[in-house]
Design a protein around this motif. Sequence first.
Motif, mmCIF file in Angstrom:
data_model
loop_
_atom_site.group_PDB
_atom_site.id
_atom_site.type_symbol
_atom_site.label_atom_id
_atom_site.label_comp_id
_atom_site.label_asym_id
_atom_site.label_seq_id
_atom_site.Cartn_x
_atom_site.Cartn_y
_atom_site.Cartn_z
ATOM 1 N N ARG A 1 39.056 15.771 28.075
ATOM 2 C CA ARG A 1 39.252 17.198 27.972
ATOM 3 C C ARG A 1 38.725 17.919 29.222
ATOM 4 O O ARG A 1 39.383 18.789 29.763
ATOM 5 C CB ARG A 1 38.515 17.682 26.723
ATOM 6 N N ARG A 2 37.528 17.559 29.651
ATOM 7 C CA ARG A 2 36.960 18.173 30.846
ATOM 8 C C ARG A 2 37.775 17.827 32.083
ATOM 9 O O ARG A 2 37.972 18.661 32.964
ATOM 10 C CB ARG A 2 35.503 17.736 31.024
ATOM 11 N N MET B 1 40.805 19.982 32.142
ATOM 12 C CA MET B 1 40.473 21.348 32.560
ATOM 13 C C MET B 1 40.224 21.421 34.062
ATOM 14 O O MET B 1 40.674 22.361 34.728
ATOM 15 C CB MET B 1 39.280 21.867 31.775
ATOM 16 N N ALA B 2 39.519 20.436 34.617
ATOM 17 C CA ALA B 2 39.271 20.417 36.058
ATOM 18 C C ALA B 2 40.583 20.206 36.819
ATOM 19 O O ALA B 2 40.798 20.806 37.881
ATOM 20 C CB ALA B 2 38.256 19.332 36.413
ATOM 21 N N LEU C 1 34.037 16.631 38.839
ATOM 22 C CA LEU C 1 33.228 16.165 37.718
ATOM 23 C C LEU C 1 32.238 15.067 38.097
ATOM 24 O O LEU C 1 31.176 14.950 37.466
ATOM 25 C CB LEU C 1 34.130 15.657 36.597
ATOM 26 N N ARG D 1 29.456 12.722 31.675
ATOM 27 C CA ARG D 1 30.244 13.199 30.539
ATOM 28 C C ARG D 1 31.751 13.095 30.826
ATOM 29 O O ARG D 1 32.497 14.057 30.656
ATOM 30 C CB ARG D 1 29.839 14.617 30.145
ATOM 31 N N PHE E 1 29.837 20.931 34.077
ATOM 32 C CA PHE E 1 31.146 21.586 34.140
ATOM 33 C C PHE E 1 30.997 23.089 33.946
ATOM 34 O O PHE E 1 31.572 23.883 34.683
ATOM 35 C CB PHE E 1 32.099 21.000 33.091
ATOM 36 N N GLU E 2 30.207 23.480 32.961
ATOM 37 C CA GLU E 2 30.010 24.901 32.716
ATOM 38 C C GLU E 2 29.360 25.577 33.925
ATOM 39 O O GLU E 2 29.751 26.682 34.311
ATOM 40 C CB GLU E 2 29.159 25.120 31.464
#
Length: 159
Positions: free
Chosen positions: A1-2, A5-6, A36, A66, A118-119
Motif C-alpha cells: 500500500r505504501r 502511494m509512493a 521508502l 515497513r 512515510f508520513e
Amino acid sequence: RRFTMAHELAHRLLDFKGLNGKQAEILCNRFAGAFLVPAETLRKMMGRHQHIPSHQEIMIVKHYFRVSAAMLVMRLEQTGIIELWQRDSIIRTFGQGWRTNEPQPLESPSHQLEMPRFELLVYQALACDFISMGKASELLLLPISEVELRMNGGPYGTD
C-alpha cells in the motif's frame, strides 16, 4: 500500500517528457523504492560484505522500513547490495510466493513512539509545496482538517 502511494506520488512530482509508458512506470517504481528505502540507510543495515541475505535478515529489514519482502529484495538489487542472480536465487528459493502471500505481515504502525517514515516524508513534501493539502490527505488517508491540524502543531496521533 505504501509502495503504491509512493509510486503515485512519483507520477505527480516527476517529469516524463520523452519517456514511454513503460519507462515512466519503471521510473515511478524506482522513485517509490528510493522514497521508502533509502540506499545509504539500507547499505548500513546490510553491512559492507556482499552476501545473499537470509530470510530473517529480510524480515528484520522489511519490518524496519515497513515494506513488503518482495519489494525489499528488488531494492537490494537496485542499490547494488546484491546482484541480479542473487535476487533471482532468493525469489526461487525461500522467496517463492512472496508476491501473493506476504511473510510475517506488517502490523499497524504505532503512533505512540515515533512518526512513521512515510508520513514524515508526506508532511515534508506538503511543507515544501511539492504536493497539495488534498494530495497529502489522500496519501495519509486522513481528512484534510486532520492534516491541517497536524501540520500546524496539533497533537500527533490523536484519532
